[in-house]
Design a protein around this motif. Structure first.
Motif, PDB file in Angstrom:
ATOM      1  N   ALA A   1       0.830  -1.208   0.000  1.00  0.00           N
ATOM      2  CA  ALA A   1       0.000   0.000   0.000  1.00  0.00           C
ATOM      3  C   ALA A   1       0.863   1.256   0.000  1.00  0.00           C
ATOM      4  O   ALA A   1       0.589   2.213  -0.738  1.00  0.00           O
ATOM      5  N   ALA A   2       1.916   1.265   0.808  1.00  0.00           N
ATOM      6  CA  ALA A   2       2.782   2.441   0.875  1.00  0.00           C
ATOM      7  C   ALA A   2       3.507   2.646  -0.457  1.00  0.00           C
ATOM      8  O   ALA A   2       3.635   3.779  -0.941  1.00  0.00           O
TER       9      ALA A   2
ATOM     10  N   THR B   1      -9.268   8.067   1.936  1.00  0.00           N
ATOM     11  CA  THR B   1     -10.293   7.328   1.198  1.00  0.00           C
ATOM     12  C   THR B   1     -10.623   8.048  -0.098  1.00  0.00           C
ATOM     13  O   THR B   1     -10.819   9.268  -0.117  1.00  0.00           O
TER      14      THR B   1
ATOM     15  N   ARG C   1       2.446   1.718  -3.378  1.00  0.00           N
ATOM     16  CA  ARG C   1       1.456   2.180  -4.354  1.00  0.00           C
ATOM     17  C   ARG C   1       1.194   3.678  -4.194  1.00  0.00           C
ATOM     18  O   ARG C   1       1.072   4.403  -5.184  1.00  0.00           O
ATOM     19  N   ARG C   2       1.137   4.149  -2.952  1.00  0.00           N
ATOM     20  CA  ARG C   2       0.896   5.581  -2.719  1.00  0.00           C
ATOM     21  C   ARG C   2       2.088   6.415  -3.201  1.00  0.00           C
ATOM     22  O   ARG C   2       1.901   7.532  -3.704  1.00  0.00           O
TER      23      ARG C   2
ATOM     24  N   TRP D   1      -3.414  16.196  -0.152  1.00  0.00           N
ATOM     25  CA  TRP D   1      -3.143  14.958   0.600  1.00  0.00           C
ATOM     26  C   TRP D   1      -3.035  13.763  -0.348  1.00  0.00           C
ATOM     27  O   TRP D   1      -2.187  12.899  -0.164  1.00  0.00           O
TER      28      TRP D   1
ATOM     29  N   GLY E   1      -5.788   2.140  -5.236  1.00  0.00           N
ATOM     30  CA  GLY E   1      -6.286   0.981  -4.512  1.00  0.00           C
ATOM     31  C   GLY E   1      -7.680   0.542  -4.903  1.00  0.00           C
ATOM     32  O   GLY E   1      -8.315  -0.213  -4.168  1.00  0.00           O
TER      33      GLY E   1
ATOM     34  N   ARG F   1      -0.872  10.439   0.992  1.00  0.00           N
ATOM     35  CA  ARG F   1      -1.406  10.117   2.309  1.00  0.00           C
ATOM     36  C   ARG F   1      -2.457   9.006   2.204  1.00  0.00           C
ATOM     37  O   ARG F   1      -3.063   8.803   1.151  1.00  0.00           O
ATOM     38  N   ASP F   2      -2.679   8.330   3.284  1.00  0.00           N
ATOM     39  CA  ASP F   2      -3.633   7.217   3.327  1.00  0.00           C
ATOM     40  C   ASP F   2      -5.031   7.782   3.551  1.00  0.00           C
ATOM     41  O   ASP F   2      -5.509   7.898   4.680  1.00  0.00           O
TER      42      ASP F   2
END
Length: 279
Positions: free
Chosen positions: A4-5, A66, A7-8, A58, A94, A63-64
């Motif tokens: 996940a990190a 939605t 991918r961001r 963001w 995601g 940043r994580d």
């Protein structure tokens, strides 16, 4: 680094790169004053997409947070993303890739036509995303009994007497064929093109209707095809489905005679029958 990190991080670099390549005049924004960096500013992208400046900042910072498909579509429009870039944006954010848009139209490129014909004494078929047959070579015409337009690979498999004449092999492969079609249709659940094929075939084939109701999903990949030709008997093929990279709504299905089945010899018989003068 976790998936996940990572991918961001890629999302951050992707958005920055897409933003930097667009000038204000390309999206109808006035140019005022000296700009320190090329391309659009973050606040301009936010305005064009109809999202908050802080939220877009963001997102671009990786940043994580939605995200929704609607917002990603708005950002894709603001950044003038192509369909492949839009799908890439979804993946980096995601989410599942969106339904592939666009249609290559009715024309068949000369290079594609040449590849079909180059398969020569073996069948080759070009189909669209709905498995509608767009073109085929002469061997496919003779093997499958195709005449003119209007064929569909899924409908053919479940209704063509040549396939149904080898019931044991057909019954074994039919679940995988239905599962592959569901997998192809899954990214576009509301696409009427898939729905019309399923509705028509379910009304003609109770076995397809039964298999479709199971909601099985599987890849197309490689498959074994067997059918009974009325003139030369049983034919067995290894079928490989290839995506046309420059036209992702089109696939080419190449049929290769399965070894040790006598299929290659029977294809030669078909060719000789087609070349023979009329009695």
């Amino acid at each position: 680094m976790d998936t996940a990190a990572g991918r961001r991080d890629h999302l951050r670099e992707f958005l920055r790169g897409r933003r930097a390549r667009i000038t204000p005049d390309q999206v109808g924004l006035p140019v005022a004053g000296r700009r320190r960096t090329p391309g659009l500013r973050r606040e301009e992208v936010a305005v064009l997409a109809g999202v908050g400046v802080s939220w877009y900042t963001w997102l671009e910072q990786g940043r994580d947070i939605t995200v929704s498909a609607e917002v990603l579509d708005a950002i894709a429009a603001a950044l003038l993303l192509t369909d492949p870039e839009r799908a890439h944006l979804y993946i980096l954010a995601g989410l599942n890739p969106p339904c592939r848009g666009g249609d290559s139209g009715p024309d068949i490129a000369a290079e594609t036509r040449n590849l079909l014909d180059a398969w020569g004494t073996r069948p080759a078929v070009l189909r669209d995303r709905y498995w509608n047959v767009l073109a085929y070579n002469d061997t496919a015409r003779a093997v499958f009994g195709f005449e003119g337009p209007g064929h569909n690979c899924l409908v053919t498999y479940f209704t063509n007497p040549r396939y149904l004449a080898v019931p044991d092999i057909w019954a074994e492969a039919a679940p995988a064929v239905a599962a592959a079609y569901r997998a192809d249709s899954a990214p576009c659940p509301d696409d009427p093109g898939f729905g019309s094929v399923v509705t028509e075939l379910a009304s003609r084939s109770p076995e397809f209707a039964r298999l479709w109701s199971r909601h099985d999903v599987g890849p197309a990949g490689q498959a074994v095809n067997a059918l009974r030709h009325p003139e030369v008997g049983d034919l067995h093929f290894d079928a490989t489905t290839l995506l046309l990279a420059d036209q992702p709504d089109r696939h080419m299905v190449l049929y290769n005679p399965r070894p040790d089945t006598g299929t290659a010899d029977r294809l030669d018989q078909i060719r000789r029958l087609r070349l023979a003068p009329p009695a």
